[in-house]
Design an enzyme around this catalytic site. Structure first.
Site, PDB file in Angstrom:
ATOM      1  N   TYR A 102       0.751  -1.132   0.092  1.00 13.17           N
ATOM      2  CA  TYR A 102       0.291   0.025   0.126  1.00 13.17           C
ATOM      3  C   TYR A 102       0.879   1.144  -0.164  1.00 13.17           C
ATOM      4  CZ  TYR A 102      -4.225  -2.506   1.084  1.00 13.17           C
ATOM      5  OH  TYR A 102      -5.418  -3.377   1.052  1.00 13.17           O
ATOM      6  N   HIS A 160      -7.112  -0.806   8.994  1.00 14.52           N
ATOM      7  CA  HIS A 160      -6.827  -1.368   7.672  1.00 14.52           C
ATOM      8  C   HIS A 160      -6.237  -0.195   6.872  1.00 14.52           C
ATOM      9  CE1 HIS A 160      -7.080  -3.287   3.893  1.00 14.52           C
ATOM     10  NE2 HIS A 160      -7.515  -4.307   4.571  1.00 14.52           N
ATOM     11  N   PRO A 161      -5.137  -0.444   6.043  1.00 11.01           N
ATOM     12  CA  PRO A 161      -4.494   0.672   5.494  1.00 11.01           C
ATOM     13  C   PRO A 161      -5.125   0.972   3.894  1.00 11.01           C
ATOM     14  CG  PRO A 161      -3.427  -1.302   5.131  1.00 11.01           C
ATOM     15  CD  PRO A 161      -4.510  -1.673   5.979  1.00 11.01           C
ATOM     16  N   CYS A 162      -6.459   0.395   3.534  1.00 14.09           N
ATOM     17  CA  CYS A 162      -6.778   0.647   2.188  1.00 14.09           C
ATOM     18  C   CYS A 162      -7.091   2.101   1.878  1.00 14.09           C
ATOM     19  CB  CYS A 162      -7.872  -0.411   1.581  1.00 14.09           C
ATOM     20  SG  CYS A 162      -9.273   0.089   2.866  1.00 14.09           S
ATOM     21  N   HIS A 163      -7.439   2.915   2.777  1.00 15.66           N
ATOM     22  CA  HIS A 163      -7.768   4.119   2.425  1.00 15.66           C
ATOM     23  C   HIS A 163      -6.843   5.066   3.021  1.00 15.66           C
ATOM     24  CE1 HIS A 163     -11.329   2.652   0.847  1.00 15.66           C
ATOM     25  NE2 HIS A 163     -11.956   2.467   1.912  1.00 15.66           N
TER      26      HIS A 163
END
Ligand SMILES: [Zn+2]
Lengths: 203, 694
Positions: A102, A160-163
């Site tokens: 990410y 969670h790192p997705c955003h």
């Protein structure tokens, strides 16, 4: 680097800078190195937290309850009705680890009851301040999940790192600002990780 | 005011999961059955906000040989006794254990070692028993303290430091403290504070005290105090007072003690809430070889007793895999489908009739959705051709037992290996078929088999028909319809497949004809009026294996078909479960692709009746059809016959090839030469011989 993300080199620079600031203001961040050389930041703290359910669940101590013989002489020099021992305390362990896929830092954490029991995901949610719970529900810029720690291999919760990169691309990059500090100031309070205002000072 | 007894705030143990992880590792890899005392370390701090108890922390690092407490925390030397059995844990002599550590402290005092290394005064004892099968940990801490012959007393009320010192003095004290600590690799929990007449504040080691006593200076005994109470010192003072009394009583009758508390806010130290005590010392001399020793920790019920913690949720690999699976699914809910009802899926008990390629793949896909109860029914064994297509089997399943292992059992075992959290079961069972007459001698066995199948269907919520032949699907279709269970059906041709859900009729007593109100929306058929696998057929299931060539008996399908059809069958089930109307979810029959644009009323979208796939064209259709009132499996006549006639009725069906057609009126219908095409859609011909999946 895409907007809002950060290279591993830059991560390391920001981490060193953050550790300097932490030491300067007697905060507790430490730099840790795994046996295979990966670097991450760590902070631990024990704070009072009211958990939704009693911290001491119904236990089957029948095996060990029956210790009959007096184990020591009478001790009157002890504070009686020590109200404070009934406070539920939660020990937080925070790790900031770089995630190469990410290209952002990831906040891992575990939260333990005094006996070492890991808080359940429901209990973790319960200690997220209400207005952050609402925001997370509406904006969904992050969520809590359980993962194997990429370095320690034990289960850890993570934001969670997705955003993360979307979030960070909205924060203006002013001269002298530190990506990690800006990010942690934004997401830390969700998990009772407070960053003193003094981290914002330029030193 | 009068003197009163000095009371100390006890320490509370605080552990983290890392501590137990490391203890478990050490028990397995280092200690083994060795119960001898082991060195560990705890630490405490003096910066907690009001309301916090005095805490003693033990973490992963507790076992480090070169232990270093965290920044501005203080080392506590620990002795770990890990017993091999719960009985040993219970029965070992607690007084003796406490005395063992008490003696260590007493020796360090009497030998003078504690004067130069006062951290030796801070000791803990930890008695543990680790049940590594259940991940239950029994433990009991003691923070041993040596008591004087008469209790220490307070001469006057505790004084706040800011009442005693000016703010400039406090600032100088902080500087002196930092200066003192900077000379030590670990922060020191015990020290002396020296106040000279010319208002110089100094902090020094205890062993240097003689330089200051009897001079024009005032000496306070200082210690880092983990207590946050305004009127009491914390536990670490007790052994310090023992040391002070041992060396300087009775020449010193009273001493001043600084309970040094240092909170940090935004980088600034605040010590103003520290307290100063004036303590009347007492004699430590004793006739025994050790002064009275106390210190066992009270448990959560405020009794002197051990505690137990169950860490299976965070340490048992099986539990970890279960929660990881759940979390993965929850992730889908958080990120994409907030209305997803995962509970509904997880608690759906699934019965898989057939453990061939469809059965294996359906089971794997159900696992992915978090389904926890899966039962296979099959009467075959794993053969050499199976493992490459049937995803739960391996070569060994063919060779382990002559003729191969039971498919149902091998599949269930494989599923448990993949995910121990699943309740998987394999049942070796034959399913009786219409037109396959039951010989006299087998009637009892067939009766038992039918009964077992009925029980299995009763104890599950959804059934998948994944059997080889068309007629073997008849009995479960009838029982499923009578019991109003969810029935999913999948069948493969060479390059075509059919996946469908059976209609679940609302009440057998009402007429099969559509209810008026529900006819209003002509584009939809309510789930309760949908047909079953046999509704489209105008011939009753018979002995389809009898007149076939070898090719037909063992229809071969393109290997990818089973994966596609299995996945569609599971996804269709999940869509039913997530639809607000459940099994009554209407199926769209609007022309062309209109239904692809319609609004979804379920989070997962459409709930079609049938999915018909044509791999030669990589194409799919979603037809829907009403239940046929002369259906040989789900019509009112047949269900009524089964419910009223029970096994006797079934036996007639098995034995008499024309019984079903006569009963339902199909015989009559054939005579009336009704065009069978009415019930079929164009592509249907391709399905006429696609009942075999193996
Ligand atoms: Zn039917």
């Amino acid at each position: 680097m895409a907007a809002g993300s950060i290279s591993e080199k830059k991560f390391a620079e920001c981490a060193i800078h953050l550790l300097e600031k932490s030491a300067h203001q007697k905060d507790h961040w430490t730099g840790e190195k795994s046996s295979s050389g990966e670097v991450y930041l760590q902070k631990r703290c024990t704070i009072p937290c009211q958990l939704p359910m009693p911290t001491t669940r119904e236990r089957t101590l029948s095996d060990s309850q029956n210790i009959k013989e007096p184990v020591e002489d009478l001790d009157e020099a002890v504070v009686q009705d020590n109200v404070s021992t009934s406070t539920s305390m939660v020990t937080f362990v925070y790790h900031v680890v770089y995630n190469a896929s990410y290209a952002v830092p990831v906040l891992y954490f575990n939260a333990y009851k005094p006996d070492g029991q890991l808080l359940s995901l429901e209990e973790v949610w319960a200690i997220v301040p209400q207005h952050y719970q609402d925001r997370l529900r509406e904006e969904r810029w992050t969520f809590i999940t359980q993962q194997e720690h990429p370095i320690l291999g034990r289960p850890f919760y993570q934001l969670h790192p997705c955003h993360t990169s979307t979030l960070m691309s909205q924060i203006p990059d002013t001269p002298g600002s530190n990506y990690l500090i800006s990010w942690m100031s934004a997401v830390g309070p969700v998990l009772r990780l407070e960053m003193s205002m003094r981290y914002g000072e330029i030193i | 005011m009068a003197e009163f007894q000095l009371q100390f705030a006890p320490l509370s143990s605080i552990l983290d999961g890392g501590f137990w992880h490391k203890l478990s590792n050490n028990k397995l890899n280092v200690y083994g059955l060795d119960e001898s005392p082991k060195t560990i370390h705890g630490f405490y701090c003096n910066g907690d906000p009001p309301g916090m108890p005095c805490r003693m922390n033990l973490e992963y690092i507790a076992f480090d040989v070169d232990f270093k407490p965290p920044l501005r925390c203080f080392d506590c030397h620990g002795t770990l006794i890990n017993t091999n059995t719960i009985d040993k844990f219970k029965d070992c002599d607690k007084k003796e254990l406490l005395a063992m550590v008490g003696k260590k402290i007493w020796q360090s005092i009497t030998s003078g070692e504690a004067l130069s290394k006062p951290d030796l005064l801070s000791q803990l004892l930890l008695l543990t028993y680790a049940d590594l099968k259940k991940y239950h940990y029994y433990y009991w801490f003691a923070f041993p303290c040596l008591c004087p012959s008469e209790d220490f007393r307070l001469v006057r009320s505790p004084q706040k430091l800011h009442e005693r010192l000016t703010s400039s003095q406090m600032e100088r004290l902080i500087t002196a403290y930092d200066e003192f600590q900077s000379h030590h690799s670990n922060h020191q929990g015990y020290f002396i504070v020296v106040e000279t007449l010319d208002d110089v504040l100094k902090i020094d080691s205890v062993q240097n005290i003689s330089e200051y006593l009897n001079k024009n200076t005032k000496v306070l005994f200082g210690f880092s105090d983990p207590c946050t109470l305004e009127g009491n010192p914390g536990w670490p003072l007790r052994n310090y007072l023992a040391l002070i009394s041992y060396y300087w009583y009775p020449s010193l009758q009273e001493v001043e003690v600084l309970c040094f508390r240092c909170r940090i806010k935004d980088g600034n130290c605040d010590i103003s809430h520290s307290i100063v005590l004036t303590v009347k010392l007492s004699s430590m001399t004793t006739e025994a070889d050790l002064p009275k020793c106390v210190g066992w920790e009270k448990n959560e019920r405020q009794k002197l007793g051990p505690r137990m913690v169950n860490l299976s949720a965070s340490m048992d690999p099986v539990k970890l895999s279960e929660s990881a699976v759940d979390l993965n699914l929850k992730l889908m809910r958080w990120r994409l489908l907030p209305d997803l009802d995962l509970e509904r899926i997880t608690r759906t008990r699934c019965l898989l009739l057939g453990a061939g390629t469809l059965g294996c793949n359906v089971a794997r896909c159900l696992l992915g959705w978090g389904v926890r109860t899966i039962t296979f029914v099959d009467n075959g064994s794993v053969s050499y051709s199976n493992p490459v297509r049937q995803s739960l089997f391996v070569f060994e399943d063919c060779t382990k037992v002559p003729g191969g292992r039971s498919k149902a059992e091998a599949a269930a075992e494989a599923l448990t290996k993949i995910f121990p959290g699943v309740k998987a079961r394999g049942v070796n069972l034959s399913i009786a078929m219409p037109g396959h007459s039951v010989p006299e001698g087998s009637v009892e066995q067939t009766k038992k088999d039918v009964q077992q199948l009925e029980e299995l269907i009763d104890s599950h919520d959804a059934m998948f028909l994944l059997l080889d032949t068309r007629e073997s699907r008849w009995l479960p279709t009838v029982i499923g319809a009578a019991r109003k269970k969810i029935v999913m059906c999948a069948a493969l041709g060479f390059d075509t497949f059919l996946v469908m859900r059976h209609g679940v009729k609302k009440d057998m007593e009402t007429d099969d004809s559509p209810v008026k109100g529900q006819m209003l929306d002509y584009r939809c058929i309510p789930g309760s009026q949908l047909g079953c696998y046999f509704c489209n057929d105008v011939v009753a299931p018979g002995d389809s294996t009898r007149d076939r060539t070898l090719d037909q008996q063992c229809t071969v399908s393109r290997p990818g078909m089973s994966y596609i059809a299995s996945a569609q069958a599971v996804e269709l089930l999940v869509s039913i479960l997530q639809h607000p109307a459940g099994t009554d979810a209407p199926a769209d029959i609007s022309v062309g692709e209109e239904h692809l644009k319609a609004d979804h009323c379920s989070p997962l979208g459409l709930v079609p009746h049938q999915i018909r796939g044509f791999l030669s064209r990589f194409h799919q259709l979603l037809p829907a059809s009403r239940a046929f009132d002369k259906c040989t499996a789900c019509s009112r006549t047949v269900i009524k016959g089964y419910l009223e006639g029970g096994f006797g009725f079934l036996l007639q069906v098995f034995n008499e090839p024309t019984y079903l057609e006569d009963l339902t009126g199909l015989t009559q219908m054939h005579q009336d030469t009704i065009d069978a095409e009415v019930w079929d859609i164009d592509e249907d011909e391709e399905f006429s011989s696609m009942d075999t999946s193996s």
